[in-house]
Write an enzyme that holds these catalytic residues in place. Structure first.
Site, PDB file in Angstrom:
ATOM      1  N   GLN A  11       0.857  -1.203   0.000  1.00  0.00           N
ATOM      2  CA  GLN A  11       0.000   0.000   0.000  1.00  0.00           C
ATOM      3  C   GLN A  11       0.886   1.244   0.000  1.00  0.00           C
ATOM      4  OE1 GLN A  11      -3.406  -0.540   3.066  1.00  0.00           O
ATOM      5  NE2 GLN A  11      -1.877  -2.073   3.589  1.00  0.00           N
ATOM      6  N   ASN A  12       2.183   1.036   0.168  1.00  0.00           N
ATOM      7  CA  ASN A  12       3.077   2.187   0.303  1.00  0.00           C
ATOM      8  C   ASN A  12       3.361   2.829  -1.049  1.00  0.00           C
ATOM      9  OD1 ASN A  12       3.076   1.445   2.935  1.00  0.00           O
ATOM     10  ND2 ASN A  12       5.119   0.564   2.950  1.00  0.00           N
ATOM     11  N   VAL A  13       3.489   4.141  -1.017  1.00  0.00           N
ATOM     12  CA  VAL A  13       3.729   4.894  -2.254  1.00  0.00           C
ATOM     13  C   VAL A  13       5.172   5.399  -2.302  1.00  0.00           C
ATOM     14  CG1 VAL A  13       1.291   5.595  -2.399  1.00  0.00           C
ATOM     15  CG2 VAL A  13       2.932   7.099  -1.232  1.00  0.00           C
ATOM     16  N   ASP A  14       6.003   4.956  -1.335  1.00  0.00           N
ATOM     17  CA  ASP A  14       7.317   5.584  -1.156  1.00  0.00           C
ATOM     18  C   ASP A  14       8.445   4.988  -1.998  1.00  0.00           C
ATOM     19  OD1 ASP A  14       8.000   3.178   0.215  1.00  0.00           O
ATOM     20  OD2 ASP A  14       7.504   4.051   2.175  1.00  0.00           O
ATOM     21  N   HIS A  23      -1.642   1.426  -4.092  1.00  0.00           N
ATOM     22  CA  HIS A  23      -2.048   2.832  -3.947  1.00  0.00           C
ATOM     23  C   HIS A  23      -1.184   3.779  -4.765  1.00  0.00           C
ATOM     24  CE1 HIS A  23      -4.166   1.736   0.116  1.00  0.00           C
ATOM     25  NE2 HIS A  23      -4.865   1.378  -0.947  1.00  0.00           N
ATOM     26  N   CYS A  44      -0.231  19.595 -17.534  1.00  0.00           N
ATOM     27  CA  CYS A  44       0.117  18.461 -18.393  1.00  0.00           C
ATOM     28  C   CYS A  44       0.526  18.956 -19.775  1.00  0.00           C
ATOM     29  CB  CYS A  44      -1.101  17.542 -18.515  1.00  0.00           C
ATOM     30  SG  CYS A  44      -0.836  16.152 -19.630  1.00  0.00           S
ATOM     31  N   CYS A  78      -2.413  17.698 -22.300  1.00  0.00           N
ATOM     32  CA  CYS A  78      -3.816  18.150 -22.310  1.00  0.00           C
ATOM     33  C   CYS A  78      -4.055  19.408 -21.479  1.00  0.00           C
ATOM     34  CB  CYS A  78      -4.739  17.028 -21.829  1.00  0.00           C
ATOM     35  SG  CYS A  78      -4.552  16.655 -20.081  1.00  0.00           S
ATOM     36  N   SER A 123      -2.445  -1.030   9.419  1.00  0.00           N
ATOM     37  CA  SER A 123      -3.529  -0.956  10.403  1.00  0.00           C
ATOM     38  C   SER A 123      -4.732  -1.761   9.935  1.00  0.00           C
ATOM     39  CB  SER A 123      -3.926   0.499  10.649  1.00  0.00           C
ATOM     40  OG  SER A 123      -4.371   1.075   9.439  1.00  0.00           O
ATOM     41  N   ASN A 173       3.277  -6.693  13.475  1.00  0.00           N
ATOM     42  CA  ASN A 173       2.894  -5.316  13.824  1.00  0.00           C
ATOM     43  C   ASN A 173       3.088  -5.169  15.325  1.00  0.00           C
ATOM     44  OD1 ASN A 173       1.339  -2.873  14.266  1.00  0.00           O
ATOM     45  ND2 ASN A 173       0.253  -3.308  12.353  1.00  0.00           N
TER      46      ASN A 173
HETATM   47  C1  BJW Z   1       4.523  -0.828  12.438  1.00  0.00           C
HETATM   48  C2  BJW Z   1       5.715  -0.217  12.802  1.00  0.00           C
HETATM   49  C3  BJW Z   1       6.893  -0.980  12.628  1.00  0.00           C
HETATM   50  C4  BJW Z   1       4.166   1.179  13.166  1.00  0.00           C
HETATM   51  N1  BJW Z   1       6.792  -2.219  12.128  1.00  0.00           N
HETATM   52  N2  BJW Z   1       4.452  -2.050  11.951  1.00  0.00           N
HETATM   53  C5  BJW Z   1     -15.718  -0.371   2.808  1.00  0.00           C
HETATM   54  C6  BJW Z   1     -16.136   0.063   4.053  1.00  0.00           C
HETATM   55  C7  BJW Z   1     -15.872   1.370   4.460  1.00  0.00           C
HETATM   56  C8  BJW Z   1     -15.204   2.279   3.645  1.00  0.00           C
HETATM   57  C9  BJW Z   1     -14.797   1.842   2.417  1.00  0.00           C
HETATM   58  C10 BJW Z   1     -15.073   0.536   2.002  1.00  0.00           C
HETATM   59  N3  BJW Z   1     -14.533   0.381   0.768  1.00  0.00           N
HETATM   60  C11 BJW Z   1     -13.943   1.550   0.398  1.00  0.00           C
HETATM   61  C12 BJW Z   1     -14.100   2.444   1.399  1.00  0.00           C
HETATM   62  C13 BJW Z   1     -13.609   3.845   1.412  1.00  0.00           C
HETATM   63  C14 BJW Z   1     -12.114   3.965   1.649  1.00  0.00           C
HETATM   64  C15 BJW Z   1     -11.751   3.339   2.986  1.00  0.00           C
HETATM   65  O1  BJW Z   1     -11.253   2.224   3.075  1.00  0.00           O
HETATM   66  N4  BJW Z   1     -11.940   4.069   4.054  1.00  0.00           N
HETATM   67  C16 BJW Z   1     -11.553   3.594   5.388  1.00  0.00           C
HETATM   68  C17 BJW Z   1     -10.759   4.664   6.096  1.00  0.00           C
HETATM   69  C18 BJW Z   1     -12.756   3.136   6.126  1.00  0.00           C
HETATM   70  N5  BJW Z   1     -11.348   3.352   0.575  1.00  0.00           N
HETATM   71  C19 BJW Z   1     -11.154   3.988  -0.567  1.00  0.00           C
HETATM   72  O2  BJW Z   1     -11.625   5.090  -0.780  1.00  0.00           O
HETATM   73  C20 BJW Z   1     -10.327   3.274  -1.621  1.00  0.00           C
HETATM   74  N6  BJW Z   1     -11.025   3.316  -2.856  1.00  0.00           N
HETATM   75  C21 BJW Z   1     -12.033   2.484  -3.136  1.00  0.00           C
HETATM   76  O3  BJW Z   1     -12.306   1.531  -2.447  1.00  0.00           O
HETATM   77  O4  BJW Z   1     -12.740   2.827  -4.265  1.00  0.00           O
HETATM   78  C22 BJW Z   1     -14.051   2.305  -4.414  1.00  0.00           C
HETATM   79  C23 BJW Z   1     -14.965   2.880  -3.325  1.00  0.00           C
HETATM   80  C24 BJW Z   1     -14.858   4.200  -2.953  1.00  0.00           C
HETATM   81  C25 BJW Z   1     -15.691   4.720  -1.952  1.00  0.00           C
HETATM   82  C26 BJW Z   1     -16.626   3.872  -1.318  1.00  0.00           C
HETATM   83  C27 BJW Z   1     -16.706   2.542  -1.693  1.00  0.00           C
HETATM   84  C28 BJW Z   1     -15.863   2.038  -2.729  1.00  0.00           C
HETATM   85  C29 BJW Z   1      -9.025   4.025  -1.834  1.00  0.00           C
HETATM   86  C30 BJW Z   1      -8.138   4.009  -0.641  1.00  0.00           C
HETATM   87  C31 BJW Z   1      -6.939   4.882  -0.907  1.00  0.00           C
HETATM   88  C32 BJW Z   1      -6.034   5.055   0.325  1.00  0.00           C
HETATM   89  N7  BJW Z   1      -5.114   6.103   0.101  1.00  0.00           N
HETATM   90  C33 BJW Z   1      -4.112   6.375   1.098  1.00  0.00           C
HETATM   91  C34 BJW Z   1      -3.309   7.625   0.645  1.00  0.00           C
HETATM   92  C35 BJW Z   1      -2.374   7.244  -0.500  1.00  0.00           C
HETATM   93  C36 BJW Z   1      -1.594   8.430  -0.973  1.00  0.00           C
HETATM   94  C37 BJW Z   1      -0.715   9.029   0.085  1.00  0.00           C
HETATM   95  O5  BJW Z   1       0.210   8.383   0.589  1.00  0.00           O
HETATM   96  O6  BJW Z   1      -0.949  10.179   0.411  1.00  0.00           O
HETATM   97  O7  BJW Z   1      -3.273   5.244   1.253  1.00  0.00           O
HETATM   98  S1  BJW Z   1      -4.789   6.620   2.735  1.00  0.00           S
HETATM   99  C38 BJW Z   1      -3.467   5.810   3.570  1.00  0.00           C
HETATM  100  O8  BJW Z   1      -3.990   4.622   4.217  1.00  0.00           O
HETATM  101  C39 BJW Z   1      -2.511   5.323   2.485  1.00  0.00           C
HETATM  102  C40 BJW Z   1      -2.136   3.959   2.989  1.00  0.00           C
HETATM  103  O9  BJW Z   1      -1.653   3.166   1.940  1.00  0.00           O
HETATM  104  C41 BJW Z   1      -3.437   3.469   3.580  1.00  0.00           C
HETATM  105  C42 BJW Z   1      -3.276   2.357   4.571  1.00  0.00           C
HETATM  106  O10 BJW Z   1      -2.578   2.776   5.693  1.00  0.00           O
HETATM  107  P1  BJW Z   1      -1.504   1.810   6.379  1.00  0.00           P
HETATM  108  O11 BJW Z   1      -0.416   1.526   5.436  1.00  0.00           O
HETATM  109  O12 BJW Z   1      -2.198   0.659   6.962  1.00  0.00           O
HETATM  110  O13 BJW Z   1      -0.894   2.783   7.486  1.00  0.00           O
HETATM  111  P2  BJW Z   1      -1.462   3.150   8.947  1.00  0.00           P
HETATM  112  O14 BJW Z   1      -0.817   4.391   9.375  1.00  0.00           O
HETATM  113  O15 BJW Z   1      -2.937   3.119   8.972  1.00  0.00           O
HETATM  114  O16 BJW Z   1      -0.956   1.940   9.856  1.00  0.00           O
HETATM  115  C43 BJW Z   1       0.416   1.759  10.114  1.00  0.00           C
HETATM  116  C44 BJW Z   1       0.582   0.470  10.934  1.00  0.00           C
HETATM  117  O17 BJW Z   1       1.964   0.236  11.087  1.00  0.00           O
HETATM  118  C45 BJW Z   1      -0.006   0.550  12.340  1.00  0.00           C
HETATM  119  O18 BJW Z   1      -0.834  -0.585  12.568  1.00  0.00           O
HETATM  120  C46 BJW Z   1       1.203   0.528  13.267  1.00  0.00           C
HETATM  121  O19 BJW Z   1       0.973  -0.174  14.479  1.00  0.00           O
HETATM  122  C47 BJW Z   1       2.190  -0.213  12.398  1.00  0.00           C
HETATM  123  N8  BJW Z   1       3.606   0.053  12.689  1.00  0.00           N
HETATM  124  N9  BJW Z   1       5.527   0.999  13.255  1.00  0.00           N
HETATM  125  C48 BJW Z   1       5.634  -2.765  11.800  1.00  0.00           C
HETATM  126  N10 BJW Z   1       8.161  -0.506  12.955  1.00  0.00           N
END
Ligand code: BJW
Length: 249
Positions: free
Chosen positions: A106-109, A124, A152, A155, A194, A218
């Site tokens: 999921q990382n963009v880095d 992502h 762009c 376009c 998470s 985690n």
């Molecule tokens: C360690 C550590 C160490 C710390 N070692 N671990 C169904 C139900 C409800 C909502 C939805 C649903 N389906 C879709 C949605 C809407 C939405 C969504 O999921 N919302 C939720 C918040 C509820 N999803 C979307 O909109 C997605 N699109 C989609 O589904 O389209 C169709 C649709 C749309 C709308 C409705 C229904 C369908 C798109 C999601 C895009 C996410 N984008 C981001 C930003 C990317 C660009 C950027 O970087 O700026 O992606 S948000 C952010 O969260 C980023 C990450 O990839 C993503 C996940 O986060 P991640 O990686 O899990 O990080 P954290 O911070 O949450 O957790 C870090 C973890 O690390 C923690 O647990 C720590 O404990 C741990 N940790 N140190 C190991 N050393």
């Protein structure tokens, strides 16, 4: 390793050694030890300081494209200075050792790529790539301009990072490949996520439903912890090297 944070269960070592296809889903926690902030952790996560509705949605970009562009510029610079950590490197070693490894991030880095991992699905997108808002043209260079964001060359629409914002669909090919891998592996690891953001958060459950052995790495419990066969509680920069060392060295 005498002072290891976690000991790897013998059952898991056996499963890992016999695995033909391992799938690893990574999240921001994998890059935390490289100094890249996570999103949802209290105090240190990006969303503790910044409002995702103002920065990570298409509507936010339409309201204030300059703010969004500059915020991503800041993150791009931060990521460029970061280095892969032992967790990234352990996944490279794992890919070199097992018959097949699919790394879904999921990382963009871009840190998995810089570490040397090869079979990567970027769910992502990538902060390093730029595309245009209207047509999604991937753009690698543009004319020097004072306008922020630039436009762009094809376009004339505004440029944005090639990442997936809330409310946007994931790339079809990436998501189908990720689902297929989760359904066709014999070991699934969810590392540093998470497990809140969909659809990525459902991938470990896809594997669990098929009775594929699942592992979470985690320091904190997550909503999927109770469905995982093994929960290795600790930082991935320590647990992943310990797993590869005990299973394959
Ligand atoms: C360690 C550590 C160490 C710390 N070692 N671990 C169904 C139900 C409800 C909502 C939805 C649903 N389906 C879709 C949605 C809407 C939405 C969504 O999921 N919302 C939720 C918040 C509820 N999803 C979307 O909109 C997605 N699109 C989609 O589904 O389209 C169709 C649709 C749309 C709308 C409705 C229904 C369908 C798109 C999601 C895009 C996410 N984008 C981001 C930003 C990317 C660009 C950027 O970087 O700026 O992606 S948000 C952010 O969260 C980023 C990450 O990839 C993503 C996940 O986060 P991640 O990686 O899990 O990080 P954290 O911070 O949450 O957790 C870090 C973890 O690390 C923690 O647990 C720590 O404990 C741990 N940790 N140190 C190991 N050393």
């Amino acid at each position: 390793m005498a002072n290891s944070v976690v000991s790897i269960p013998p059952d898991l070592i056996e499963i890992a050694r016999n695995a033909k296809h391992i799938v690893v889903l990574t999240g921001a926690g994998v890059s935390a030890e490289s100094g890249v902030p996570t999103f949802r952790e209290a105090q240190t996560g990006l969303w503790a300081q910044y409002d995702p509705q103002e920065l990570a949605t298409p509507q936010a970009f339409q309201r204030n494209p300059r703010l969004v562009w500059e915020w991503y510029e800041w993150r791009r610079e931060l990521v460029a200075k970061a280095q892969p950590n032992p967790g990234h490197l352990a996944l490279v070693k794992m890919e070199e050792t097992v018959p097949q490894l699919t790394l879904i991030t999921q990382n963009v880095d871009g840190l998995h790529q810089r570490a040397g991992s090869r079979n990567i699905i970027e769910l992502h997108g990538s902060i390093i790539r730029t595309k245009c808002f209207d047509q999604g043209h991937i753009v690698t260079s543009w004319a020097a301009t004072d306008e922020v964001p630039p436009r762009c060359p094809q376009c004339d629409s505004l440029l944005r990072p090639d990442v997936v914002w809330f409310g946007e669909g994931l790339a079809y090919d990436a998501l189908s490949a990720a689902i297929s891998a989760a359904q066709n592996c014999d070991l699934f690891l969810a590392v540093g996520t998470s497990a809140i953001v969909q659809p990525a958060a459902s991938l470990p459950l896809e594997a669990a439903q098929r009775r594929t052995p699942t592992v979470e790495i985690n320091p904190q419990a997550t909503p999927i912890s109770r469905y995982m066969d093994f929960v290795l509680s600790g930082p991935s920069g320590q647990v992943l090297p310990e797993l590869t060392r005990t299973a394959w060295e």
